[in-house]
Write an enzyme that holds these catalytic residues in place. Structure first.
Site, mmCIF file in Angstrom:
data_model
loop_
_atom_site.group_PDB
_atom_site.id
_atom_site.type_symbol
_atom_site.label_atom_id
_atom_site.label_comp_id
_atom_site.label_asym_id
_atom_site.label_seq_id
_atom_site.Cartn_x
_atom_site.Cartn_y
_atom_site.Cartn_z
ATOM 1 N N CYS A 45 -6.070 68.243 10.270
ATOM 2 C CA CYS A 45 -5.007 68.785 11.175
ATOM 3 C C CYS A 45 -3.523 68.966 10.726
ATOM 4 O O CYS A 45 -3.461 67.312 9.897
ATOM 5 C CB CYS A 45 -5.203 68.871 12.430
ATOM 6 S SG CYS A 45 -6.363 68.398 13.662
ATOM 7 N N ARG B 75 -5.771 69.337 2.311
ATOM 8 C CA ARG B 75 -6.089 68.784 3.849
ATOM 9 C C ARG B 75 -7.407 68.997 4.520
ATOM 10 O O ARG B 75 -7.814 68.215 4.738
ATOM 11 C CB ARG B 75 -5.330 68.577 5.451
ATOM 12 C CG ARG B 75 -3.418 68.317 4.514
ATOM 13 C CD ARG B 75 -2.900 68.175 5.139
ATOM 14 N NE ARG B 75 -2.500 67.325 6.814
ATOM 15 C CZ ARG B 75 -2.280 66.749 7.107
ATOM 16 N NH1 ARG B 75 -0.703 66.145 6.014
ATOM 17 N NH2 ARG B 75 -3.119 65.739 8.326
ATOM 18 N N TRP C 71 -9.106 70.674 12.246
ATOM 19 C CA TRP C 71 -9.827 70.401 11.720
ATOM 20 C C TRP C 71 -11.026 69.865 12.526
ATOM 21 O O TRP C 71 -10.650 68.957 13.978
ATOM 22 C CB TRP C 71 -9.480 69.459 10.085
ATOM 23 C CG TRP C 71 -10.714 68.761 9.775
ATOM 24 C CD1 TRP C 71 -11.258 69.781 8.555
ATOM 25 C CD2 TRP C 71 -11.715 67.960 9.649
ATOM 26 N NE1 TRP C 71 -12.237 69.138 8.173
ATOM 27 C CE2 TRP C 71 -12.354 68.177 8.789
ATOM 28 C CE3 TRP C 71 -11.758 66.555 11.079
ATOM 29 C CZ2 TRP C 71 -13.916 67.296 8.625
ATOM 30 C CZ3 TRP C 71 -13.356 66.096 10.092
ATOM 31 C CH2 TRP C 71 -13.557 66.406 9.352
ATOM 32 N N ASN D 291 -2.285 66.942 16.836
ATOM 33 C CA ASN D 291 -2.897 66.807 15.922
ATOM 34 C C ASN D 291 -3.365 65.088 15.828
ATOM 35 O O ASN D 291 -3.143 64.908 16.880
ATOM 36 C CB ASN D 291 -3.106 66.320 15.012
ATOM 37 C CG ASN D 291 -2.061 67.104 13.300
ATOM 38 O OD1 ASN D 291 -2.508 68.477 13.893
ATOM 39 N ND2 ASN D 291 -1.509 67.021 13.051
ATOM 40 N N GLY D 292 -4.592 64.879 16.269
ATOM 41 C CA GLY D 292 -5.655 63.067 17.042
ATOM 42 C C GLY D 292 -6.081 63.324 17.994
ATOM 43 O O GLY D 292 -6.260 64.397 18.343
ATOM 44 N N GLU E 130 -25.111 51.823 -4.259
ATOM 45 C CA GLU E 130 -24.036 53.001 -3.894
ATOM 46 C C GLU E 130 -22.822 52.963 -4.775
ATOM 47 O O GLU E 130 -22.225 53.992 -5.274
ATOM 48 C CB GLU E 130 -23.665 53.137 -2.923
ATOM 49 C CG GLU E 130 -22.013 53.776 -2.427
ATOM 50 C CD GLU E 130 -22.144 55.400 -2.505
ATOM 51 O OE1 GLU E 130 -23.178 55.559 -2.808
ATOM 52 O OE2 GLU E 130 -21.387 55.920 -2.614
ATOM 53 N N LYS F 277 -21.841 55.519 -8.038
ATOM 54 C CA LYS F 277 -19.746 56.215 -7.443
ATOM 55 C C LYS F 277 -19.936 55.953 -9.530
ATOM 56 O O LYS F 277 -18.923 56.880 -9.545
ATOM 57 C CB LYS F 277 -19.325 54.895 -7.120
ATOM 58 C CG LYS F 277 -18.793 55.268 -5.788
ATOM 59 C CD LYS F 277 -18.526 56.557 -4.881
ATOM 60 C CE LYS F 277 -18.865 56.986 -4.832
ATOM 61 N NZ LYS F 277 -20.228 57.736 -3.516
ATOM 62 N N GLU G 204 -21.093 58.846 -11.564
ATOM 63 C CA GLU G 204 -20.636 60.204 -10.874
ATOM 64 C C GLU G 204 -19.020 60.822 -11.169
ATOM 65 O O GLU G 204 -19.149 61.923 -11.943
ATOM 66 C CB GLU G 204 -20.350 60.368 -9.356
ATOM 67 C CG GLU G 204 -21.191 60.119 -8.126
ATOM 68 C CD GLU G 204 -21.562 60.914 -6.657
ATOM 69 O OE1 GLU G 204 -20.663 59.690 -6.235
ATOM 70 O OE2 GLU G 204 -21.283 61.966 -6.325
ATOM 71 N N HIS H 126 -37.846 41.880 -13.354
ATOM 72 C CA HIS H 126 -39.238 42.758 -13.408
ATOM 73 C C HIS H 126 -39.297 43.970 -14.668
ATOM 74 O O HIS H 126 -40.430 44.330 -13.890
ATOM 75 C CB HIS H 126 -39.619 43.176 -12.054
ATOM 76 C CG HIS H 126 -40.654 41.811 -11.306
ATOM 77 N ND1 HIS H 126 -41.387 40.943 -11.192
ATOM 78 C CD2 HIS H 126 -39.669 41.119 -9.852
ATOM 79 C CE1 HIS H 126 -40.856 40.273 -10.652
ATOM 80 N NE2 HIS H 126 -40.541 40.333 -9.782
ATOM 81 N N LYS I 1 -19.155 69.231 -3.821
ATOM 82 C CA LYS I 1 -19.363 68.722 -2.638
ATOM 83 C C LYS I 1 -19.826 68.538 -2.145
ATOM 84 O O LYS I 1 -20.599 67.784 -1.112
ATOM 85 C CB LYS I 1 -17.621 68.876 -2.111
ATOM 86 C CG LYS I 1 -17.334 67.891 -0.825
ATOM 87 C CD LYS I 1 -17.120 66.387 -1.542
ATOM 88 C CE LYS I 1 -17.011 65.925 -0.295
ATOM 89 N NZ LYS I 1 -17.475 64.511 -0.265
HETATM 90 O O1 M6R Z 1 -23.027 66.008 2.850
HETATM 91 P P1 M6R Z 1 -24.375 64.331 2.562
HETATM 92 O O2 M6R Z 1 -23.661 63.905 2.651
HETATM 93 O O3 M6R Z 1 -25.369 65.389 3.178
HETATM 94 O O4 M6R Z 1 -24.055 64.720 0.473
HETATM 95 C C1 M6R Z 1 -24.581 64.238 0.779
HETATM 96 C C2 M6R Z 1 -25.302 64.114 -1.239
HETATM 97 O O5 M6R Z 1 -25.520 65.307 -1.816
HETATM 98 C C3 M6R Z 1 -23.644 63.384 -1.614
HETATM 99 O O6 M6R Z 1 -23.156 62.513 -0.457
HETATM 100 C C4 M6R Z 1 -23.903 63.383 -2.800
HETATM 101 O O7 M6R Z 1 -24.663 61.899 -3.345
HETATM 102 C C5 M6R Z 1 -21.837 62.570 -3.181
HETATM 103 N N1 M6R Z 1 -21.857 63.360 -3.905
HETATM 104 C C6 M6R Z 1 -21.686 61.496 -3.505
HETATM 105 O O8 M6R Z 1 -20.298 60.757 -3.795
#
Ligand code: M6R
Length: 608
Positions: free
Chosen positions: A2, A27, A74, A100-101, A481, A485, A488, A504, A603
């Protein structure tokens, strides 16, 4: 997150408030509103959605007045609708507040107010606070605010106006940022310097427990108890673009650094230390249902799928329930065996991922109960599940998910604790788990404080074309993960594997050019992972290892190490995940990549 802005001065307030809110749009928010004192009373205008919707509404009916407050919300309590948008007003409509909060004891205050005849138009904790201030008001807004805040538990940054004091804005903070802008014959309050920077660079930063009273002749800082305290005026030297990212060069780095706070927000209000358990009433699952539940399926995509895998380790080990983790895209198209004794948990940052949404719909069709662990309040998944838990990570702008991942793991830890206490976990074990969880934010902070060490490690990876991430047990999903990262945002091909699986197949790839990143805390499988490191070293591989502080054995074997503090084995992903986020970030920056908006990625993936 917020945003708050307030104004007292000679100019028309509305446009100053709207411009301030616009400066805080980065934000993230889902509704907005303003309250302006126009000499006759308070004029409130608010709208769901983007600021343009609010501007359009205001445009139809100009708000005159030179004192006012504005807010972007938010959602945390209640869906992102116009009635839930701020400002909220007191029972008699004479006081308006933005906030906010989270007021943690809002429900008990609301109950007491309801018994005294108050009725409420929204589902927010903020409206409760508005009514409470209204009840305390006896001719002094600042005293009414101070009195009400003495009753409040939780975090807040607030700004309040009263129709009976048309030249005054009162603001206060505890746990949510707020600053005073000192202009030339005009005064501002804001949660973020970007909101007021075009008007003044002179600011007073409020600390927790402090309030400010803005009037037409100046401002006075006070505490809840003492009517005046002295505070220094600071000069802001940053430019606007830097401030919008809180001084960080990228949103991703900002969000990585927000994790101590975001995890605290995820946990806030849910831990029951005395009972060694978690309060999760939002899941809408009775003890009776949980007693009969036979298995859990967790479904998600991408990073959320990785946190689901961590949840599988937690739930199976602590709650002794059989768990399967399914890619949502696979779940929806096969013929999953699901019945009314199956709980399907969907994990999603955005709450809008098309595959995860479809998986939930399929699970419901087959008679399962569904629960969502979702960040965005009011999102489609959050609305369609039978119950849920909001992550409260705050808006995640960077396309690469970081703080949502650790908040998902923290939320899964809460769910695990609740389910485990109903089954096998003793109260003492529950308390030990809670103590360890509560220490996590500070431990993450200690890792973040050593970010320059990771930056140095990034040099070892920046020229790689491939990288291998290896972990075992609950840190195998962290390896996945870490690899996701890196690929990506830096476009380096990376694979995550269970460390023992390496021999393997992937072992064939090892040479002196491929970094092999081991996630190797001192846990139950430590000796096994030491052997895996030796296998890589024997083939000339370059090893970077995340180790527990004081692990001299791996220190001597690896080419480089990054120590992390000790915690419970099952909670270690909350710590090991963070340096891997930083590593990918620094590698991507060194390679000149667009960190916040990597190519080809969205996103929120709302298509199949
Ligand atoms: O909004 P969601 O958590 O459902 O999104 C899932 C994936 O699309 C998301 O985690 C994607 O893999 C990201 N880019 C990872 O950094």
């Amino acid at each position: 997150m917020c945003g708050i802005v307030g104004y007292v001065g000679p100019r028309q307030a509305t446009s100053i408030l709207i411009d301030g809110l616009r400066r805080m749009e980065y934000r993230g928010y889902d509704s907005a509103g303003v309250a302006v004192l126009n000499g006759k009373g308070i004029k409130v205008q608010k709208a769901e959605g983007k600021l343009s919707a609010l501007v359009e509404k205001i445009g139809q009916e100009t708000i005159e007045g030179t004192v006012g407050i504005g807010h972007t919300r938010w959602a945390t309590h209640g869906a992102p609708t116009t009635p839930n948008a701020h400002p909220h007003i007191s029972g008699d409509g004479r006081i308006a507040i933005i906030h906010n909060g989270i007021v943690e004891n809002a429900s008990s205050i609301k109950k007491a107010l309801t018994q005294r005849g108050h009725t409420f138009a929204s589902a927010t904790d903020t409206e409760v606070l508005a009514h409470l201030i209204g009840e305390y008001y006896q001719g002094s807004l600042e005293e009414a605010v101070a009195a009400a805040l003495r009753d409040v538990d939780g975090a807040y940054g607030i700004a309040v106006v009263s129709a009976d004091e048309p030249d005054v804005v009162v603001a206060a903070r505890k746990g949510s940022p707020l600053l005073v802008g000192v202009g030339d014959g005009e005064w501002f309050v804001a949660s973020d310097a970007s909101a007021i920077l075009e008007h003044t660079r002179s600011v007073v930063y409020l600390d927790d427990g402090e309030m400010v009273v803005l009037t037409r002749v100046g401002y006075r800082v006070r505490t809840l108890e003492v009517s005046r305290i002295e505070k220094p005026v600071n000069q802001i030297e940053w430019d606007l673009a830097t401030i919008e990212r809180g001084g960080y060069p990228h949103f991703m780095l900002k969000e990585i650094f927000e994790q101590p706070e975001s995890i605290e927000n995820t946990l806030r209000g849910h831990l029951l230390h005395e009972e060694g358990s978690a309060r999760l009433s939002g899941l809408n699952l009775t003890d009776e249902y949980l007693g009969q539940m036979e298995r859990i399926i967790i479904t998600a995509c991408g990073t959320s799928w990785h946190s689901a895998l961590i949840g599988e380790y937690m739930l199976e080990e602590m709650a002794r329930i059989s768990v399967e983790v399914e890619y949502a895209s696979e779940f929806r198209y096969r013929s999953p065996i699901v019945d009314n004794k199956t709980l399907v948990i969907a994990i999603s940052q955005s709450g809008e991922t098309a595959d995860t949404l479809a998986a939930i719909r399929e699970a419901k069709r087959r008679g399962a109960r569904t629960v969502g662990l979702v960040n965005v309040v009011g999102s489609t998944i959050a609305r369609e599940v039978d119950g849920g838990l909001y992550l409260r990570a705050g808006p995640e702008v960077g396309v690469a998910s970081t703080k949502a991942f650790t908040c998902q793991v923290a939320a899964l830890a809460l769910v695990t604790l609740r389910f485990a206490r109903l089954r096998h976990l003793s109260v003492l074990e529950g308390r030990t788990f809670i103590d360890a969880l509560q220490r996590i934010p500070a431990l993450i902070q200690s890792i973040l404080d050593r970010a320059p060490e990771i930056e140095a490690l990034a040099k070892r990876c920046e020229d790689a074309t491939n990288a291998l991430y290896l972990g075992r047990g609950v840190n195998f999903p962290v390896a996945l993960e870490g690899a996701l990262k890196l690929k990506e945002i830096s476009y380096i091909h990376a694979e995550g594997y269970p460390a023992a699986e390496m021999k393997h197949g992937p072992i064939a790839l090892i040479d002196e050019n491929m970094p092999v990143i081991f996630i190797a805390p001192k846990d139950a499988v430590h000796s096994k992972i030491v052997s895996n490191i030796e296998e890589v070293k024997a083939r000339g591989g370059k090893v970077i290892a995340l180790i527990t502080e004081g692990d001299t054995e791996i220190e001597q074997l690896a080419d480089a190490t990054f120590p992390i503090p000790e915690t419970l084995d099952l909670l270690s992903p909350l710590l090991t995940g963070v340096p891997l986020q930083l590593l990918s970030y620094y590698v991507a920056v060194r390679r000149g990549c667009n960190v916040d908006q990597p190519r080809n990625l969205a996103k929120s993936v709302t298509v199949e």
